[in-house]
Design a protein around this motif. Structure first.
Motif, PDB file in Angstrom:
ATOM      1  N   MET A   1      -1.376   5.371 -37.086  1.00 44.62           N
ATOM      2  CA  MET A   1      -2.685   4.780 -37.387  1.00 44.62           C
ATOM      3  C   MET A   1      -2.766   3.327 -36.913  1.00 44.62           C
ATOM      4  O   MET A   1      -3.797   2.882 -36.411  1.00 44.62           O
ATOM      5  N   ARG A   2      -1.683   2.585 -37.046  1.00 46.24           N
ATOM      6  CA  ARG A   2      -1.667   1.191 -36.578  1.00 46.24           C
ATOM      7  C   ARG A   2      -1.824   1.152 -35.055  1.00 46.24           C
ATOM      8  O   ARG A   2      -2.599   0.367 -34.520  1.00 46.24           O
ATOM      9  N   ILE A   3      -1.100   1.998 -34.352  1.00 49.91           N
ATOM     10  CA  ILE A   3      -1.179   2.020 -32.895  1.00 49.91           C
ATOM     11  C   ILE A   3      -2.525   2.574 -32.442  1.00 49.91           C
ATOM     12  O   ILE A   3      -3.094   2.110 -31.450  1.00 49.91           O
ATOM     13  N   HIS A   4      -3.060   3.538 -33.153  1.00 48.48           N
ATOM     14  CA  HIS A   4      -4.390   4.072 -32.849  1.00 48.48           C
ATOM     15  C   HIS A   4      -5.414   2.933 -32.889  1.00 48.48           C
ATOM     16  O   HIS A   4      -6.256   2.814 -31.994  1.00 48.48           O
ATOM     17  N   ALA A   5      -5.359   2.102 -33.913  1.00 48.55           N
ATOM     18  CA  ALA A   5      -6.275   0.958 -34.014  1.00 48.55           C
ATOM     19  C   ALA A   5      -6.055  -0.014 -32.855  1.00 48.55           C
ATOM     20  O   ALA A   5      -7.015  -0.540 -32.286  1.00 48.55           O
ATOM     21  N   LEU A   6      -4.798  -0.253 -32.490  1.00 46.89           N
ATOM     22  CA  LEU A   6      -4.495  -1.131 -31.360  1.00 46.89           C
ATOM     23  C   LEU A   6      -5.092  -0.575 -30.071  1.00 46.89           C
ATOM     24  O   LEU A   6      -5.733  -1.297 -29.310  1.00 46.89           O
ATOM     25  N   PHE A   7      -4.907   0.722 -29.821  1.00 44.27           N
ATOM     26  CA  PHE A   7      -5.412   1.342 -28.599  1.00 44.27           C
ATOM     27  C   PHE A   7      -6.936   1.364 -28.549  1.00 44.27           C
ATOM     28  O   PHE A   7      -7.507   1.410 -27.460  1.00 44.27           O
ATOM     29  N   LYS A   8      -7.586   1.360 -29.680  1.00 38.28           N
ATOM     30  CA  LYS A   8      -9.049   1.335 -29.683  1.00 38.28           C
ATOM     31  C   LYS A   8      -9.581  -0.001 -29.147  1.00 38.28           C
ATOM     32  O   LYS A   8     -10.688  -0.067 -28.642  1.00 38.28           O
ATOM     33  N   THR A   9      -8.776  -1.044 -29.256  1.00 43.28           N
ATOM     34  CA  THR A   9      -9.202  -2.349 -28.735  1.00 43.28           C
ATOM     35  C   THR A   9      -8.531  -2.705 -27.421  1.00 43.28           C
ATOM     36  O   THR A   9      -9.053  -3.498 -26.653  1.00 43.28           O
ATOM     37  N   GLU A  10      -7.359  -2.133 -27.170  1.00 40.32           N
ATOM     38  CA  GLU A  10      -6.599  -2.458 -25.970  1.00 40.32           C
ATOM     39  C   GLU A  10      -5.908  -1.182 -25.470  1.00 40.32           C
ATOM     40  O   GLU A  10      -4.894  -0.780 -26.015  1.00 40.32           O
ATOM     41  N   ARG A  11      -6.445  -0.573 -24.423  1.00 38.74           N
ATOM     42  CA  ARG A  11      -5.923   0.710 -23.944  1.00 38.74           C
ATOM     43  C   ARG A  11      -4.527   0.631 -23.358  1.00 38.74           C
ATOM     44  O   ARG A  11      -3.784   1.592 -23.393  1.00 38.74           O
ATOM     45  N   ARG A  12      -4.178  -0.477 -22.780  1.00 40.68           N
ATOM     46  CA  ARG A  12      -2.860  -0.594 -22.148  1.00 40.68           C
ATOM     47  C   ARG A  12      -2.158  -1.854 -22.651  1.00 40.68           C
ATOM     48  O   ARG A  12      -1.952  -2.806 -21.894  1.00 40.68           O
ATOM     49  N   PRO A  13      -1.792  -1.883 -23.918  1.00 33.05           N
ATOM     50  CA  PRO A  13      -1.126  -3.068 -24.447  1.00 33.05           C
ATOM     51  C   PRO A  13       0.274  -3.226 -23.852  1.00 33.05           C
ATOM     52  O   PRO A  13       0.946  -2.239 -23.561  1.00 33.05           O
ATOM     53  N   GLY A  14       0.682  -4.450 -23.670  1.00 34.27           N
ATOM     54  CA  GLY A  14       2.039  -4.720 -23.207  1.00 34.27           C
ATOM     55  C   GLY A  14       3.034  -4.560 -24.342  1.00 34.27           C
ATOM     56  O   GLY A  14       2.664  -4.385 -25.505  1.00 34.27           O
ATOM     57  N   ARG A  15       4.302  -4.658 -23.985  1.00 36.45           N
ATOM     58  CA  ARG A  15       5.362  -4.482 -24.980  1.00 36.45           C
ATOM     59  C   ARG A  15       5.233  -5.494 -26.124  1.00 36.45           C
ATOM     60  O   ARG A  15       5.439  -5.146 -27.290  1.00 36.45           O
ATOM     61  N   ALA A  16       4.873  -6.727 -25.822  1.00 35.10           N
ATOM     62  CA  ALA A  16       4.746  -7.747 -26.871  1.00 35.10           C
ATOM     63  C   ALA A  16       3.659  -7.368 -27.879  1.00 35.10           C
ATOM     64  O   ALA A  16       3.850  -7.526 -29.092  1.00 35.10           O
ATOM     65  N   ALA A  17       2.533  -6.856 -27.408  1.00 43.57           N
ATOM     66  CA  ALA A  17       1.448  -6.450 -28.308  1.00 43.57           C
ATOM     67  C   ALA A  17       1.869  -5.253 -29.154  1.00 43.57           C
ATOM     68  O   ALA A  17       1.539  -5.179 -30.350  1.00 43.57           O
ATOM     69  N   ILE A  18       2.591  -4.333 -28.549  1.00 43.65           N
ATOM     70  CA  ILE A  18       3.074  -3.158 -29.286  1.00 43.65           C
ATOM     71  C   ILE A  18       4.061  -3.577 -30.366  1.00 43.65           C
ATOM     72  O   ILE A  18       3.960  -3.158 -31.521  1.00 43.65           O
ATOM     73  N   LEU A  19       4.999  -4.435 -29.997  1.00 47.81           N
ATOM     74  CA  LEU A  19       5.986  -4.899 -30.978  1.00 47.81           C
ATOM     75  C   LEU A  19       5.318  -5.669 -32.110  1.00 47.81           C
ATOM     76  O   LEU A  19       5.698  -5.519 -33.272  1.00 47.81           O
ATOM     77  N   ALA A  20       4.320  -6.475 -31.789  1.00 51.22           N
ATOM     78  CA  ALA A  20       3.600  -7.223 -32.823  1.00 51.22           C
ATOM     79  C   ALA A  20       2.888  -6.254 -33.771  1.00 51.22           C
ATOM     80  O   ALA A  20       2.889  -6.458 -34.994  1.00 51.22           O
ATOM     81  N   ALA A  21       2.283  -5.199 -33.228  1.00 51.52           N
ATOM     82  CA  ALA A  21       1.587  -4.220 -34.066  1.00 51.52           C
ATOM     83  C   ALA A  21       2.561  -3.474 -34.980  1.00 51.52           C
ATOM     84  O   ALA A  21       2.230  -3.154 -36.118  1.00 51.52           O
ATOM     85  N   LEU A  22       3.748  -3.201 -34.474  1.00 54.57           N
ATOM     86  CA  LEU A  22       4.733  -2.443 -35.250  1.00 54.57           C
ATOM     87  C   LEU A  22       5.587  -3.302 -36.177  1.00 54.57           C
ATOM     88  O   LEU A  22       6.362  -2.770 -36.971  1.00 54.57           O
ATOM     89  N   ASP A  23       5.431  -4.601 -36.086  1.00 55.01           N
ATOM     90  CA  ASP A  23       6.299  -5.529 -36.805  1.00 55.01           C
ATOM     91  C   ASP A  23       6.335  -5.298 -38.315  1.00 55.01           C
ATOM     92  O   ASP A  23       7.369  -5.475 -38.939  1.00 55.01           O
ATOM     93  N   LYS A  24       5.247  -4.885 -38.911  1.00 55.26           N
ATOM     94  CA  LYS A  24       5.196  -4.741 -40.368  1.00 55.26           C
ATOM     95  C   LYS A  24       5.496  -3.321 -40.834  1.00 55.26           C
ATOM     96  O   LYS A  24       5.273  -2.989 -41.984  1.00 55.26           O
ATOM     97  N   HIS A  25       6.021  -2.479 -39.938  1.00 55.84           N
ATOM     98  CA  HIS A  25       6.348  -1.106 -40.305  1.00 55.84           C
ATOM     99  C   HIS A  25       7.852  -0.928 -40.419  1.00 55.84           C
ATOM    100  O   HIS A  25       8.603  -1.361 -39.556  1.00 55.84           O
TER     101      HIS A  25
END
Length: 158
Positions: free
Chosen positions: A109-133
């Motif tokens: 669900m966290r990544i789904h929300a990220l992809f809704k705003t940014e279709r091709r996030p870089g590794r840094a954006a992905i790691l930031a999104a996953l940081d609290k999991h």
């Protein structure tokens, strides 16, 4: 006196009576029989309970129903009906991302929300999104590969 909260749930109208400050997580699991969202810590510390509210990843364990009147709530059950969700589910399966699966619904669900705003996030954006999991199985590498695989697939879609 009975109170009612109307909102959108996975694309359909929903209404819950007498929920007040009952957390969304408990309403989803106990009243609406949607079990994919998990209870982890109850303190917004693990991410197992994350759902989408108005397109934003939110912790459902502490989110009171009284704050959801008119909101659009999306749970993991809706991912199979959404192109971004399907890409994520297929990538997680291909990478065998997750062992016990307890954290996966919140991560999806966290990544789904990220992809809704940014279709091709870089590794840094992905790691930031996953940081609290939290993932106690140690599947972090396969989870990251799955997210990157889904991002590569979605990068070419409009």
């Amino acid at each position: 006196m009975s109170s009612s909260i109307a909102f959108q749930l996975n694309g359909s109208a929903a209404q819950v009576d007498d929920a007040g400050d009952e957390p969304l997580l408990f309403v989803l699991r106990n009243r609406l029989d949607l079990k994919a969202t998990h209870f982890g810590c109850g303190l917004e510390q693990c991410g197992a309970c994350v759902v989408s509210v108005d397109g934003q990843a939110r912790y459902s364990c502490t989110l009171p129903m009284s704050a959801l009147a008119g909101a659009e709530v999306t749970t993991p059950e809706a991912l199979r009906d959404d192109p971004v969700g399907v890409a994520l589910l297929e990538a997680f399966e291909a990478e065998q991302a997750g062992q016990c699966g307890y954290c996966i619904s919140g991560i999806l669900m966290r990544i789904h929300a990220l992809f809704k705003t940014e279709r091709r996030p870089g590794r840094a954006a992905i790691l930031a999104a996953l940081d609290k999991h939290l993932c106690r199985c140690g599947a972090h590498g396969s989870i990251l590969r799955a997210v990157e695989r889904a991002a590569a697939r979605l990068g070419g879609e409009a």
